[in-house]
Design a protein around this motif. Structure first.
Motif, PDB file in Angstrom:
ATOM      1  N   ASP A 155       0.860  -1.176   0.000  1.00  0.00           N
ATOM      2  CA  ASP A 155       0.000   0.000   0.000  1.00  0.00           C
ATOM      3  C   ASP A 155       0.898   1.227   0.000  1.00  0.00           C
ATOM      4  O   ASP A 155       2.118   1.123  -0.134  1.00  0.00           O
ATOM      5  N   GLU A 156       0.307   2.407   0.151  1.00  0.00           N
ATOM      6  CA  GLU A 156       1.125   3.617   0.083  1.00  0.00           C
ATOM      7  C   GLU A 156       2.066   3.735   1.274  1.00  0.00           C
ATOM      8  O   GLU A 156       3.116   4.361   1.167  1.00  0.00           O
ATOM      9  N   ASN A 157       1.727   3.126   2.396  1.00  0.00           N
ATOM     10  CA  ASN A 157       2.641   3.141   3.539  1.00  0.00           C
ATOM     11  C   ASN A 157       3.910   2.346   3.232  1.00  0.00           C
ATOM     12  O   ASN A 157       5.016   2.743   3.634  1.00  0.00           O
ATOM     13  N   TYR A 159       5.037   1.868   0.168  1.00  0.00           N
ATOM     14  CA  TYR A 159       5.710   2.694  -0.845  1.00  0.00           C
ATOM     15  C   TYR A 159       6.585   3.753  -0.191  1.00  0.00           C
ATOM     16  O   TYR A 159       7.758   3.917  -0.564  1.00  0.00           O
ATOM     17  N   TYR A 166      10.214   5.142  -3.496  1.00  0.00           N
ATOM     18  CA  TYR A 166       9.932   6.577  -3.364  1.00  0.00           C
ATOM     19  C   TYR A 166      11.103   7.474  -3.740  1.00  0.00           C
ATOM     20  O   TYR A 166      10.907   8.630  -4.126  1.00  0.00           O
TER      21      TYR A 166
END
Length: 234
Positions: A155-157, A159, A166
């Motif tokens: 998920d974006e966490n 990422y 990133y």
């Protein structure tokens, strides 16, 4: 060499975090332990002793911090979404509590971050995410892709805590001012990961030193040779 044991109560984590601090004065270096290591690991394996001259001369001050790996990255009993949330809380403890305290104690605007093996990932992830607080980054025998710890979950966490993901999109100008050394040895199984991160930095024209000239394996004897040499760059 002056040694001080301290407990820092973290409101973010709701617990005490233990540290060993070495030196009476000097530029602060935040030292992260290896996989599930404790705050005393750098002492027990001789990493602190390898830097004794620099510490005794008052050039550097080492802050050996505890980890919460057993409750985050290595917490296989937790769902990966909870593992990463706990890792984020640890990052907030560092960024919002511990590092500001170190900055005030040492009267500096930034700190250095260092670590061997998994501690190198911890140091790099903190440095890249909070480049406004980090002047120097030293990694030794580190790998940087955290997705292997997530059991396929993403998920974006994840990422935003995975430097190979990133970092290509990062634009903090402090990254181009940071002094970065990525150390590995010729027979280290983490060498390809170190080279991969170096390629990302090179593509972004972020200055750094990829140092893979060492003969040896993924172990403390090599890291104890690297550490004082890298610290001398401060």
């Amino acid at each position: 060499m002056k040694e001080q044991y301290t407990k820092y109560y973290s409101h973010r984590l709701g617990r005490d975090i233990e540290l060993l601090v070495y030196g009476h004065w000097g530029y602060p270096v935040l030292v992260f332990p290896t996989t599930m290591g404790r705050y005393y690991e750098a002492k027990d394996f001789g990493l602190v002793q390898s830097a004794r001259r620099l510490v005794d001369e008052g050039r550097i001050k080492l802050y050996c911090v505890d980890s919460i790996d057993r409750d985050s990255w290595y917490a296989k009993h937790l769902h990966p979404s909870l593992r990463i949330l706990n890792a984020i809380q640890y990052d907030r403890f560092l960024n919002e509590e511990l590092v500001p305290w170190i900055q005030q104690e040492c009267n500096v605007g930034k700190v250095a971050a260092a670590g061997c093996s998994f501690g190198g990932f911890q140091a790099a992830n903190f440095a890249f995410k909070h480049a406004d607080k980090v002047s120097h980054l030293f990694t030794m025998g580190a790998a940087f892709d955290i997705r292997d710890f997530m059991s396929g979950y993403y998920d974006e966490n994840v990422y935003f805590n995975n430097p190979p993901d990133y970092l290509p999109n990062a634009n903090d100008p402090n990254l181009w001012q940071m002094k970065i050394i990525l150390g590995s040895c010729l027979a280290d199984f983490c060498k390809p990961e170190t080279e991969r991160l170096s390629a990302i930095l090179t593509a972004k024209q972020i200055p750094h030193w990829l140092d893979i000239r060492w003969h040896g394996t993924h172990d403390w004897p090599i890291w104890k040779e690297m550490f004082p040499e890298y610290l001398s760059q401060i």
